[in-house]
Design an enzyme around this catalytic site. Structure first.
Site, PDB file in Angstrom:
ATOM      1  N   ASP A  14      65.907  -3.139  21.850  1.00 48.35           N
ATOM      2  CA  ASP A  14      65.761  -4.145  22.913  1.00 48.35           C
ATOM      3  C   ASP A  14      64.541  -5.043  22.703  1.00 48.35           C
ATOM      4  OD1 ASP A  14      67.956  -2.886  24.209  1.00 48.35           O
ATOM      5  OD2 ASP A  14      66.572  -1.395  24.997  1.00 48.35           O
ATOM      6  N   GLY A  16      64.638  -7.957  21.457  1.00 40.33           N
ATOM      7  CA  GLY A  16      65.016  -9.366  21.628  1.00 40.33           C
ATOM      8  C   GLY A  16      65.605  -9.959  20.358  1.00 40.33           C
ATOM      9  N   LYS A  17      66.232  -9.094  19.547  1.00 39.32           N
ATOM     10  CA  LYS A  17      66.771  -9.562  18.255  1.00 39.32           C
ATOM     11  C   LYS A  17      67.845 -10.618  18.428  1.00 39.32           C
ATOM     12  CE  LYS A  17      67.607  -5.226  17.243  1.00 39.32           C
ATOM     13  NZ  LYS A  17      66.771  -4.397  18.110  1.00 39.32           N
ATOM     14  N   GLY A  40      73.308  -4.045  22.448  1.00 40.20           N
ATOM     15  CA  GLY A  40      73.571  -5.124  23.399  1.00 40.20           C
ATOM     16  C   GLY A  40      72.605  -6.248  23.100  1.00 40.20           C
ATOM     17  N   HIS A  41      73.062  -7.258  22.401  1.00 42.76           N
ATOM     18  CA  HIS A  41      72.192  -8.386  22.045  1.00 42.76           C
ATOM     19  C   HIS A  41      72.480  -9.553  22.980  1.00 42.76           C
ATOM     20  CE1 HIS A  41      71.732  -6.683  17.709  1.00 42.76           C
ATOM     21  NE2 HIS A  41      71.037  -6.024  18.617  1.00 42.76           N
ATOM     22  N   GLN A 222      69.407  -1.505  17.622  1.00 37.85           N
ATOM     23  CA  GLN A 222      68.425  -0.479  18.023  1.00 37.85           C
ATOM     24  C   GLN A 222      67.075  -0.794  17.348  1.00 37.85           C
ATOM     25  OE1 GLN A 222      71.728   1.081  16.815  1.00 37.85           O
ATOM     26  NE2 GLN A 222      72.294   0.468  18.847  1.00 37.85           N
ATOM     27  N   THR A 237      69.299   7.536  17.849  1.00 38.62           N
ATOM     28  CA  THR A 237      70.724   7.264  17.691  1.00 38.62           C
ATOM     29  C   THR A 237      71.199   7.957  16.408  1.00 38.62           C
ATOM     30  OG1 THR A 237      72.427   5.553  17.814  1.00 38.62           O
ATOM     31  CG2 THR A 237      70.460   5.013  16.517  1.00 38.62           C
ATOM     32  N   ARG A 303      64.863   0.174  31.958  1.00 38.35           N
ATOM     33  CA  ARG A 303      64.129   0.608  30.765  1.00 38.35           C
ATOM     34  C   ARG A 303      62.759   1.116  31.181  1.00 38.35           C
ATOM     35  NH1 ARG A 303      65.720  -4.979  28.009  1.00 38.35           N
ATOM     36  NH2 ARG A 303      67.827  -4.467  27.405  1.00 38.35           N
ATOM     37  N   SER A 409      57.494 -15.414  21.163  1.00 33.00           N
ATOM     38  CA  SER A 409      58.480 -15.862  22.137  1.00 33.00           C
ATOM     39  C   SER A 409      57.856 -15.789  23.536  1.00 33.00           C
ATOM     40  CB  SER A 409      59.711 -14.974  22.009  1.00 33.00           C
ATOM     41  OG  SER A 409      60.429 -14.968  23.185  1.00 33.00           O
TER      42      SER A 409
HETATM   43  P1  IMP Z   1      73.516   6.490  21.360  1.00 31.98           P
HETATM   44  O1  IMP Z   1      73.195   5.496  20.304  1.00 31.98           O
HETATM   45  O2  IMP Z   1      74.454   5.975  22.397  1.00 31.98           O
HETATM   46  O3  IMP Z   1      73.932   7.798  20.776  1.00 31.98           O
HETATM   47  O4  IMP Z   1      72.156   6.817  22.163  1.00 31.98           O
HETATM   48  C1  IMP Z   1      71.048   7.493  21.555  1.00 31.98           C
HETATM   49  C2  IMP Z   1      69.722   6.949  22.077  1.00 31.98           C
HETATM   50  O5  IMP Z   1      69.541   5.619  21.588  1.00 31.98           O
HETATM   51  C3  IMP Z   1      69.638   6.836  23.591  1.00 31.98           C
HETATM   52  O6  IMP Z   1      68.288   7.088  23.980  1.00 31.98           O
HETATM   53  C4  IMP Z   1      69.982   5.390  23.883  1.00 31.98           C
HETATM   54  O7  IMP Z   1      69.424   4.934  25.094  1.00 31.98           O
HETATM   55  C5  IMP Z   1      69.341   4.725  22.680  1.00 31.98           C
HETATM   56  N1  IMP Z   1      69.985   3.455  22.313  1.00 31.98           N
HETATM   57  C6  IMP Z   1      71.155   3.278  21.665  1.00 31.98           C
HETATM   58  N2  IMP Z   1      71.408   1.985  21.471  1.00 31.98           N
HETATM   59  C7  IMP Z   1      70.361   1.310  21.984  1.00 31.98           C
HETATM   60  C8  IMP Z   1      70.031  -0.070  22.051  1.00 31.98           C
HETATM   61  O8  IMP Z   1      70.739  -0.955  21.571  1.00 31.98           O
HETATM   62  N3  IMP Z   1      68.843  -0.372  22.660  1.00 31.98           N
HETATM   63  C9  IMP Z   1      68.007   0.592  23.146  1.00 31.98           C
HETATM   64  N4  IMP Z   1      68.285   1.892  23.101  1.00 31.98           N
HETATM   65  C10 IMP Z   1      69.445   2.247  22.524  1.00 31.98           C
END
Ligand code: IMP
Length: 422
Positions: A14, A16-17, A40-41, A222, A237, A303, A409
């Site tokens: 997160d 801000g990519k 989620g971008h 991520q 992740t 967050r 930014s």
């Molecule tokens: P998963 O990727 O859904 O398995 O989640 C594993 C961990 O990575 C969790 O703490 C999620 O909140 C975190 N996570 C997964 N994708 C993102 C992302 O795009 N931004 C921030 N945290 C993420």
């Protein structure tokens, strides 16, 4: 031969990519190399806010190709929804999309397994529940379905076999109460096959394009601290989000990597469980959350917020070989008289850690340095207007990391950036 530049998150995601991949219009091809719908971008174009989950962020730039690489896990139902929603703004985007045949497919029962793991595990990760972990588990267990399998006459057979193995697991853990229909999944498969989205092998495709002089940006999802090997394991992740993942996820050699751009927020955030030494569980953290609109773009979860952590940034810069940094959301810190920056950790026994410890945990207390703050910067566009507090903050980060910050930014809009080097 041209090279693949890389954009990577340096914290817990997160950073801000999305805003920057979309802005980097010099690139012909944007490639995602890992992750899936957990990402989620957010991209703001005019009045409209778009959240991209699997589609690479260059998709709004006409004339670009956007590749979903082989290291990804793709949920076809969600991919269909995402593409159809984007088509409302631009019906032609499918012509700009390519998917690698090696990417694994997330099937509906993967999501149930993700929920089950969170329910039965004593170590809750706080996942996005998108089935990411179970889909990567099937990949490493060598039983997953891949995009290339869609063209096999045995596809349905393979699908039912996989689904059955998932149902057995769900059943043995008393988590089989939800009955799923396969209709949405097969509708998404049919849609994908008829969509005109090309299926390629990302390695061959990219090598050919690089030979032809095309410029490629590999877009991370991520952030480094969520990397399966180099992050705060087990609270991570399930993929390599760091530089090595670019090569394995796209099928290119290390020699083809060009510039590595790291992206970091001016403070730190994290979603889900896991250690976060500079977290502020107080009104200061709430202020960052409110001003920075810190809510997950995939799950909507608030967050966790805290001060900037230089141990994290140093670890990320060194792991990825970062050449330059984009610093985001500096405007969110406006109005603080002074700011804290973590420069090391200290444990209960007084041991000081300047590097990332093996098991970052509650016992690691931040050692802070205090720096002066700054006022409103959201209208600043020129480097010579940067207030003295922010100049000092930038200089401190650059000197500690030995890497330049080239862009700061100062707001969510596409033009709210300051180029620090002209
Ligand atoms: P998963 O990727 O859904 O398995 O989640 C594993 C961990 O990575 C969790 O703490 C999620 O909140 C975190 N996570 C997964 N994708 C993102 C992302 O795009 N931004 C921030 N945290 C993420």
């Amino acid at each position: 031969m041209a090279k693949v530049d890389v954009l990577l998150g340096l914290q817990w995601g997160d950073e801000g990519k999305g805003k920057f991949t979309d802005l980097l219009s010099e690139y012909d091809i944007f490639a995602r190399f890992q992750g899936g719908p957990n990402a989620g971008h957010t991209i703001v174009i005019g009045e409209k806010k778009h959240v991209l989950h699997m589609v690479p962020s260059g998709v709004f730039n006409e004339g670009t190709i956007n590749l979903l690489g082989g290291g990804m896990v793709i949920d076809l139902i969600l991919f269909k929804e995402e593409v159809e929603s984007l088509q409302q703004s631009d019906p032609g985007i499918t012509e700009r999309l390519l998917v690698c045949q090696n990417a694994n497919i997330i099937i509906p029962t993967h999501r149930l397994l993700d929920g089950m793991n969170e329910k039965i595990s004593s170590n809750k990760i706080g996942t996005t529940k998108k089935g990411i972990g179970p889909a990567y588990t099937d990949r490493t267990q060598r039983k997953g379905l891949r995009i290339g399998d869609l063209f096999s006459i045995y596809f349905k057979e393979k699908y039912y076999k996989l689904r059955k193995s998932h149902e057995q697991l769900l059943h043995s853990n008393n988590c089989n109460e939800e009955v799923l229909s396969d209709d949405d999944f097969f509708a998404a498969v049919d849609w994908f096959l008829e969509s005109g989205i090309q299926v390629v092998y990302s390695g061959y495709y990219l090598r050919k394009q690089l030979s032809a002089g095309k410029k490629v940006l590999a877009e991370g999802a991520q952030g480094t601290m969520l990397d399966i090997n180099h992050g705060t394991y087990p609270f991570v992740t399930s993929s390599n989000v760091t530089i090595g993942g670019v090569c394995t996820g796209l099928g290119i050699s290390t020699k083809m990597i060009g510039k590595v751009i790291g992206i970091a927020k001016a403070y730190t955030t994290r979603v889900g469980e896991g250690p976060f030494p500079t977290e502020l569980r107080n009104s200061t953290g709430d202020r960052m959350k409110d001003v920075g609109c810190e809510y997950g773009s995939t799950t909507g979860r608030p967050r966790r917020c805290g001060w900037l952590d230089m141990v994290v940034l140093k670890h990320a810069v060194q792991t990825n070989g970062v050449d330059e940094i984009i610093l985001t959301k500096a405007d969110v810190l406006a109005g603080f008289e002074s700011l804290k920056v973590c420069v090391a950790y200290r444990d209960e026994d007084g041991n000081v850690y300047n590097d990332m410890p093996f098991d970052l945990s509650e016992k690691h207390m931040p050692v802070y340095k205090e720096l002066p703050g700054w006022g409103d910067i959201s209208d600043i566009r020129e480097s010579y207007h940067i207030p003295i507090g922010l100049t000092g903050y930038i200089k401190f980060i650059e000197e500690t990391l030995g890497v330049p910050i080239n862009i700061v930014s100062v707001g969510p809009e596409r033009d709210q950036n300051i180029k620090t080097r002209i």
